[in-house]
Design an enzyme around this catalytic site. Sequence first.
Site, PDB file in Angstrom:
ATOM      1  N   CYS A 134       0.817  -1.222   0.000  1.00 57.56           N
ATOM      2  CA  CYS A 134       0.000   0.000   0.000  1.00 57.56           C
ATOM      3  C   CYS A 134       0.848   1.269   0.000  1.00 57.56           C
ATOM      4  CB  CYS A 134      -0.933  -0.003   1.204  1.00 57.56           C
ATOM      5  SG  CYS A 134      -0.181  -0.605   2.706  1.00 57.56           S
ATOM      6  N   HIS A 250      -2.915   6.197   4.706  1.00 55.60           N
ATOM      7  CA  HIS A 250      -1.473   6.422   4.863  1.00 55.60           C
ATOM      8  C   HIS A 250      -1.121   7.809   4.328  1.00 55.60           C
ATOM      9  CE1 HIS A 250      -0.904   2.345   6.008  1.00 55.60           C
ATOM     10  NE2 HIS A 250      -0.376   1.847   4.900  1.00 55.60           N
TER      11      HIS A 250
HETATM   12  C1  2RA Z   1       1.119  -2.074   6.706  1.00 55.71           C
HETATM   13  N1  2RA Z   1       1.851  -1.943   4.396  1.00 55.71           N
HETATM   14  O1  2RA Z   1       0.755  -0.880   6.562  1.00 55.71           O
HETATM   15  C2  2RA Z   1       1.664  -2.839   5.516  1.00 55.71           C
HETATM   16  C3  2RA Z   1       0.767  -3.996   5.150  1.00 55.71           C
HETATM   17  N2  2RA Z   1      -0.505  -3.555   4.729  1.00 55.71           N
HETATM   18  O2  2RA Z   1       1.053  -2.706   7.782  1.00 55.71           O
END
Ligand code: 2RA
Length: 341
Positions: A134, A250
């Site tokens: 991601c 994120h």
């Molecule tokens: C996380 N990118 O954010 C890793 C797995 N999704 O934990």
Amino acid sequence: AHPVVAIAGATGAVGTEFLQVLHDLDFPASEVRALASARSAGKKVPFAGCGQVPAGELTVQEMTPESFAGVDIALFSCGASVSKEMRQAVVDAGAVMIDNSSAFRMDADVPLVVPEVNPGDVAWHEGVIANPNCSTIQMVVALKPLYDLSPITRVVVSTYQAASGGGAPAMAELYDQTRAFLSGTPEDELTVEVFQHRIAFNCIPHIDKFLEDDSTKEEWKMVVETKKIMGDEGIKVAATCVRVPVLRCHAEAVYVEFQDEVSVEAARAAMEAFPGITVMDDVANNTYPMPGLLAGTNDTYVGRLRKDDTVDHGLAFWVVADQIRKGAALNAVQIAQLLLP
Ligand code: 2RA
């Protein structure tokens, strides 16, 4: 043609979002099969319908090698070990596996695809296409319009990663721990099971395991996956990946160095014109993307675009995306759309 679509891991956070995205994009499926472990078999999951599949409920079936008979596209999000275990059965059934796990991302015979960046790579799949990590996806979406202005020689990124990256249990831990913390529960009585430390009102500079060079596997993924997706092994990437107390989006602070001079104006115009990017950048009015406010959206949001004059040809920006949608389920279904005739 109306493909038969299987969702492997249908009861997880990403699996649930696969179903939502299939509906949102009205994917032209003739059938949707919800597959999960024996523990979940028989559960009913709501489905808003897509293509020729009416709205209603799906009954979760236990995933076995035989589950993929007649399937055309199998969307996987149930961990690397299950993807490895089921890969041959999926391919033998004549289906294409679009795998959200890290199992095959760096295999030479598996394309690693972000549809806005390297759609042509699906052409050489041999039954498996990998969905990138991601934190990599949202960064390469933002990098691609810039790379088309001038080759990128180096990227430095710090991530601010949502709890959802750890799945439904991780989101629950953030919620429950925050309530407990606010109610005065002593530090040593807080439940800390998913993350390495308390995540409520804290940041943890540790995602996935530590490697020999004291970087983490999450940071390693951002380095190697970016090179493969951008098709340029020469790009240098330095990453620090941090877990923050945010639910689903994120965020990343990115510094880019180019081969040639790139103006902020040219960069902004290129990003604004790029499919999948929303430029949200008006600091005179305190306008920039914020991960606490963009859950459930589809785009990759860019702001704080500015010159980085500490290097010869540098720019800096901030990028936010929903980790469960563009970071996983939406990107995978967009890959499936590339397979449609
Ligand atoms: C996380 N990118 O954010 C890793 C797995 N999704 O934990």
